[in-house]
Design an enzyme around this catalytic site. Sequence first.
Site, PDB file in Angstrom:
ATOM      1  N   LYS A 197      39.681  31.310  50.383  1.00  0.00           N
ATOM      2  CA  LYS A 197      39.675  32.598  50.561  1.00  0.00           C
ATOM      3  C   LYS A 197      38.850  33.081  51.984  1.00  0.00           C
ATOM      4  O   LYS A 197      37.710  32.560  52.286  1.00  0.00           O
ATOM      5  CB  LYS A 197      38.685  33.048  49.343  1.00  0.00           C
ATOM      6  CG  LYS A 197      38.520  34.640  49.323  1.00  0.00           C
ATOM      7  CD  LYS A 197      38.080  35.055  48.083  1.00  0.00           C
ATOM      8  CE  LYS A 197      37.812  36.678  47.993  1.00  0.00           C
ATOM      9  NZ  LYS A 197      37.199  37.149  46.938  1.00  0.00           N
ATOM     10  N   ARG A 207      38.244  47.513  48.886  1.00  0.00           N
ATOM     11  CA  ARG A 207      36.625  47.696  48.472  1.00  0.00           C
ATOM     12  C   ARG A 207      36.650  49.335  47.996  1.00  0.00           C
ATOM     13  O   ARG A 207      35.653  49.690  47.125  1.00  0.00           O
ATOM     14  CB  ARG A 207      35.791  47.374  49.618  1.00  0.00           C
ATOM     15  CG  ARG A 207      35.999  45.742  49.967  1.00  0.00           C
ATOM     16  CD  ARG A 207      34.651  45.126  50.256  1.00  0.00           C
ATOM     17  NE  ARG A 207      34.956  43.845  50.329  1.00  0.00           N
ATOM     18  CZ  ARG A 207      34.327  42.975  51.464  1.00  0.00           C
ATOM     19  NH1 ARG A 207      33.626  43.661  52.378  1.00  0.00           N
ATOM     20  NH2 ARG A 207      34.851  41.889  51.389  1.00  0.00           N
ATOM     21  N   ARG A 218      30.443  39.154  53.606  1.00  0.00           N
ATOM     22  CA  ARG A 218      30.414  37.918  52.595  1.00  0.00           C
ATOM     23  C   ARG A 218      30.577  36.482  53.283  1.00  0.00           C
ATOM     24  O   ARG A 218      31.175  35.568  52.953  1.00  0.00           O
ATOM     25  CB  ARG A 218      31.698  38.040  51.541  1.00  0.00           C
ATOM     26  CG  ARG A 218      31.592  39.489  50.742  1.00  0.00           C
ATOM     27  CD  ARG A 218      32.667  39.236  49.680  1.00  0.00           C
ATOM     28  NE  ARG A 218      33.076  40.480  49.083  1.00  0.00           N
ATOM     29  CZ  ARG A 218      32.304  41.205  48.189  1.00  0.00           C
ATOM     30  NH1 ARG A 218      31.197  41.039  47.946  1.00  0.00           N
ATOM     31  NH2 ARG A 218      32.851  42.293  47.830  1.00  0.00           N
ATOM     32  N   LYS A 249      44.418  33.197  50.607  1.00  0.00           N
ATOM     33  CA  LYS A 249      44.211  34.615  50.499  1.00  0.00           C
ATOM     34  C   LYS A 249      43.244  35.038  51.945  1.00  0.00           C
ATOM     35  O   LYS A 249      42.300  34.184  52.025  1.00  0.00           O
ATOM     36  CB  LYS A 249      43.487  35.197  49.452  1.00  0.00           C
ATOM     37  CG  LYS A 249      42.931  36.291  49.192  1.00  0.00           C
ATOM     38  CD  LYS A 249      42.182  36.797  47.962  1.00  0.00           C
ATOM     39  CE  LYS A 249      41.911  38.168  48.065  1.00  0.00           C
ATOM     40  NZ  LYS A 249      40.529  38.332  47.486  1.00  0.00           N
TER      41      LYS A 249
HETATM   42  C1  PBG Z   1      36.268  40.036  45.604  1.00  0.00           C
HETATM   43  C2  PBG Z   1      37.794  40.144  45.827  1.00  0.00           C
HETATM   44  C3  PBG Z   1      38.363  40.677  47.061  1.00  0.00           C
HETATM   45  C4  PBG Z   1      39.647  40.682  46.645  1.00  0.00           C
HETATM   46  C5  PBG Z   1      40.033  40.177  45.420  1.00  0.00           C
HETATM   47  N1  PBG Z   1      38.714  39.809  44.801  1.00  0.00           N
HETATM   48  C6  PBG Z   1      38.030  40.801  48.373  1.00  0.00           C
HETATM   49  C7  PBG Z   1      36.359  41.095  48.740  1.00  0.00           C
HETATM   50  O1  PBG Z   1      36.238  39.731  49.065  1.00  0.00           O
HETATM   51  O2  PBG Z   1      35.770  41.990  48.902  1.00  0.00           O
HETATM   52  C8  PBG Z   1      40.519  41.129  47.579  1.00  0.00           C
HETATM   53  C9  PBG Z   1      41.961  41.729  47.055  1.00  0.00           C
HETATM   54  C10 PBG Z   1      42.634  42.766  48.221  1.00  0.00           C
HETATM   55  O3  PBG Z   1      42.124  42.821  49.250  1.00  0.00           O
HETATM   56  O4  PBG Z   1      43.753  43.063  47.971  1.00  0.00           O
HETATM   57  N2  PBG Z   1      35.970  38.835  44.724  1.00  0.00           N
HETATM   58 ZN    ZN Z   2      33.855  38.844  44.375  1.00  0.00          ZN
END
Ligand code: PBG
Ligand code: ZN
Length: 324
Positions: A197, A207, A218, A249
Amino acid sequence: MSSQFPEARPRRLRRSPELRSLFQETEFTLNDLVLPIFVEEEIDDFVPITSMPGVMRIPESKLAGEIERYARAGIKSVMTFGVSHHLDASGSDTWNERGLVSRMSAIAKDAVPEMIVMSDTCFCEYTDHGHCGVMHGSEVDNDRTLVNLGKQAVAAARAGADVIAPSAAMDGQVQAIRRALDEAGFSHIPIMAYSTKFASALYGPFREAGGSALKGDRKSYQMNPMNRREAVRESLLDEQEGADALMVKPAGAYLDIIRDIREASRLPVAAYQVSGEYAMIKFGAQAGAIDEARIVRETLGSIKRAGADLIFTYFAMDLALAGI
Ligand code: PBG
Ligand code: ZN
């Protein structure tokens, strides 16, 4: 034969639509797609997400009807994200048996028992600071967060979730969740690890979708997008910890990583076409610059071609309604 004309003529196999489809190497179907959804508690109406045209926050009261509608269209699997009104420092609503994480799984499974319900397992949508775990000063406390991840995973499994998908990017999260699930009698529930990730700018629209409270970033827990070796390392660690499937991802900008992981592991590999990838396509198409239907198929096909077995995409329902 010496001539200025070619002997090899790959165009022979491209002459008609029938020949082209006969020799097409990569295909995807609804069996490969997971639809991520946003469910908000304590609201009555759908809320459009302006940065993701066509995507809405679903009121909890309308979740069952939506799951039925997806199933009728041919969707096989969803991933649930909660938009919580019960934020606190640790995200404790996530392991409350009557909390939103548990209710989403229970409602979805009750509506359509065959629907595969994956529970995104994190805290950022349930914490008042917006980080993916418990804070210790200005840092996320890895090991205290692990304990809470285990509790959340067990709550989700107890409520009926079919797959636990931890996205908190904590070290050891797969092992911690595996142990917690096994001890609670859920040794049959698989873990879909968000193993690679990246700390990506492509999560911007998510967000807004999830109503994130985050200030800052993060980068101390998600990966540096420039690191290829480390991505393989993270994935192999998750495999050792007992992950049942690995995920990359975002997807489209990381096709090399998908291929690397496909080659480094025998586990199923998933890829997540994230909110920013969705938004770029939608807004590009709205501006008349690109053909949405074609580019959706091209991007998802490329993600499969790179080596993904399944794909998380906000386009899943559009594709299902279009008959793919
Ligand atoms: C956080 C989370 C994120 C996504 C899924 N779970 C992103 C983040 O780090 O804020 C992203 C999904 C997307 O952008 O479609 N745990
Ligand atoms: Zn999260």
